[in-house]
Scaffold this motif. Structure first.
Motif, PDB file in Angstrom:
ATOM      1  N   ALA A   5     -21.465  -4.318  11.754  1.00  0.00           N
ATOM      2  CA  ALA A   5     -22.523  -4.898  10.924  1.00  0.00           C
ATOM      3  C   ALA A   5     -23.351  -3.778  10.312  1.00  0.00           C
ATOM      4  N   GLU A   6     -23.492  -3.823   8.992  1.00  0.00           N
ATOM      5  CA  GLU A   6     -24.288  -2.824   8.289  1.00  0.00           C
ATOM      6  C   GLU A   6     -25.264  -3.531   7.370  1.00  0.00           C
ATOM      7  N   PHE A   7     -26.416  -2.945   7.209  1.00  0.00           N
ATOM      8  CA  PHE A   7     -27.438  -3.511   6.335  1.00  0.00           C
ATOM      9  C   PHE A   7     -27.877  -2.425   5.366  1.00  0.00           C
ATOM     10  N   TYR A   8     -27.803  -2.732   4.084  1.00  0.00           N
ATOM     11  CA  TYR A   8     -28.220  -1.775   3.074  1.00  0.00           C
ATOM     12  C   TYR A   8     -29.692  -2.003   2.774  1.00  0.00           C
ATOM     13  N   ARG A   9     -30.497  -1.057   3.148  1.00  0.00           N
ATOM     14  CA  ARG A   9     -31.941  -1.069   2.901  1.00  0.00           C
ATOM     15  C   ARG A   9     -32.611  -2.362   3.365  1.00  0.00           C
ATOM     16  N   PRO A  10     -32.592  -2.642   4.654  1.00  0.00           N
ATOM     17  CA  PRO A  10     -33.260  -3.856   5.115  1.00  0.00           C
ATOM     18  C   PRO A  10     -34.759  -3.769   4.867  1.00  0.00           C
ATOM     19  N   THR A  11     -35.339  -4.882   4.422  1.00  0.00           N
ATOM     20  CA  THR A  11     -36.782  -4.917   4.151  1.00  0.00           C
ATOM     21  C   THR A  11     -37.527  -5.752   5.181  1.00  0.00           C
ATOM     22  N   GLY A  12     -36.790  -6.452   6.038  1.00  0.00           N
ATOM     23  CA  GLY A  12     -37.432  -7.243   7.078  1.00  0.00           C
ATOM     24  C   GLY A  12     -36.425  -7.675   8.116  1.00  0.00           C
ATOM     25  N   ILE A  13     -36.882  -7.750   9.358  1.00  0.00           N
ATOM     26  CA  ILE A  13     -36.011  -8.165  10.450  1.00  0.00           C
ATOM     27  C   ILE A  13     -36.799  -9.132  11.332  1.00  0.00           C
ATOM     28  N   ALA A  14     -36.150 -10.227  11.721  1.00  0.00           N
ATOM     29  CA  ALA A  14     -36.743 -11.168  12.666  1.00  0.00           C
ATOM     30  C   ALA A  14     -35.736 -11.398  13.780  1.00  0.00           C
ATOM     31  N   VAL A  15     -36.242 -11.504  14.993  1.00  0.00           N
ATOM     32  CA  VAL A  15     -35.385 -11.715  16.159  1.00  0.00           C
ATOM     33  C   VAL A  15     -35.774 -13.039  16.800  1.00  0.00           C
ATOM     34  N   SER A  16     -34.783 -13.858  17.158  1.00  0.00           N
ATOM     35  CA  SER A  16     -35.076 -15.129  17.824  1.00  0.00           C
ATOM     36  C   SER A  16     -35.693 -14.850  19.192  1.00  0.00           C
ATOM     37  N   PRO A  17     -36.465 -15.795  19.722  1.00  0.00           N
ATOM     38  CA  PRO A  17     -37.142 -15.569  21.009  1.00  0.00           C
ATOM     39  C   PRO A  17     -36.204 -15.176  22.151  1.00  0.00           C
ATOM     40  N   ASP A  18     -34.986 -15.715  22.155  1.00  0.00           N
ATOM     41  CA  ASP A  18     -34.067 -15.352  23.237  1.00  0.00           C
ATOM     42  C   ASP A  18     -33.232 -14.114  22.920  1.00  0.00           C
ATOM     43  N   GLY A  19     -33.427 -13.520  21.740  1.00  0.00           N
ATOM     44  CA  GLY A  19     -32.735 -12.296  21.353  1.00  0.00           C
ATOM     45  C   GLY A  19     -31.300 -12.490  20.920  1.00  0.00           C
ATOM     46  N   SER A  20     -30.870 -13.735  20.724  1.00  0.00           N
ATOM     47  CA  SER A  20     -29.471 -13.982  20.401  1.00  0.00           C
ATOM     48  C   SER A  20     -29.173 -13.956  18.906  1.00  0.00           C
ATOM     49  N   THR A  21     -30.202 -14.019  18.059  1.00  0.00           N
ATOM     50  CA  THR A  21     -29.979 -14.085  16.618  1.00  0.00           C
ATOM     51  C   THR A  21     -30.927 -13.148  15.890  1.00  0.00           C
ATOM     52  N   LEU A  22     -30.388 -12.459  14.897  1.00  0.00           N
ATOM     53  CA  LEU A  22     -31.192 -11.609  14.011  1.00  0.00           C
ATOM     54  C   LEU A  22     -31.166 -12.216  12.623  1.00  0.00           C
ATOM     55  N   LEU A  23     -32.296 -12.204  11.966  1.00  0.00           N
ATOM     56  CA  LEU A  23     -32.373 -12.550  10.552  1.00  0.00           C
ATOM     57  C   LEU A  23     -32.785 -11.279   9.836  1.00  0.00           C
TER      58      LEU A  23
END
Length: 116
Positions: A5-23
């Motif tokens: 998994a690669e992200f080109y210039r991420p401007t924001g990251i959110a993590v679900s409370p249980d840590g299982s999902t990234l947005l």
């Protein structure tokens, strides 16, 4: 996905409370959802520390005629570092190895210096 998994210039990251999902937001409108499979946390067996026998061992050094008496000097390594005035009887009650070495007639039993 995963290590690829690669992200080109991420401007924001959110993590679900249980840590299982990234947005992850990249750019102004791109949004990417990544499901993360986290490894289970390590389990460690509890460390059991036995009770100290120091004071009981110290009592054994007094009045036991079977224990060797006097100091020994250890000469250690190529540099011949000297560790002096080590009590033979204390070594015997605190270490099974030295108890045998000093107690069964080995040449080190009578030696004033032992090279290690």
């Amino acid at each position: 996905v995963g290590g690829a998994a690669e992200f080109y210039r991420p401007t924001g990251i959110a993590v679900s409370p249980d840590g299982s999902t990234l947005l992850v937001r990249t750019g102004k409108t791109a949004l990417r959802q990544v499901c993360v499979s986290a490894p289970p946390p390590p389990s460690f067996a509890p460390i059991v520390v036995p009770p100290s026998t120091f004071f009981a061992d110290m009592k054994k050094t007094r009045g036991d005629a079977s224990l060797p008496h006097g100091p020994v000097t250890f000469v250690v390594g190529k540099e011949e570092q000297r560790i002096e005035h080590v009590s033979k009887n204390l070594l015997c009650v605190r270490s099974e190895y030295y108890g045998k070495m000093f107690g069964i007639g080995m040449k080190e039993g009578d030696a004033a210096e032992i090279t290690v």
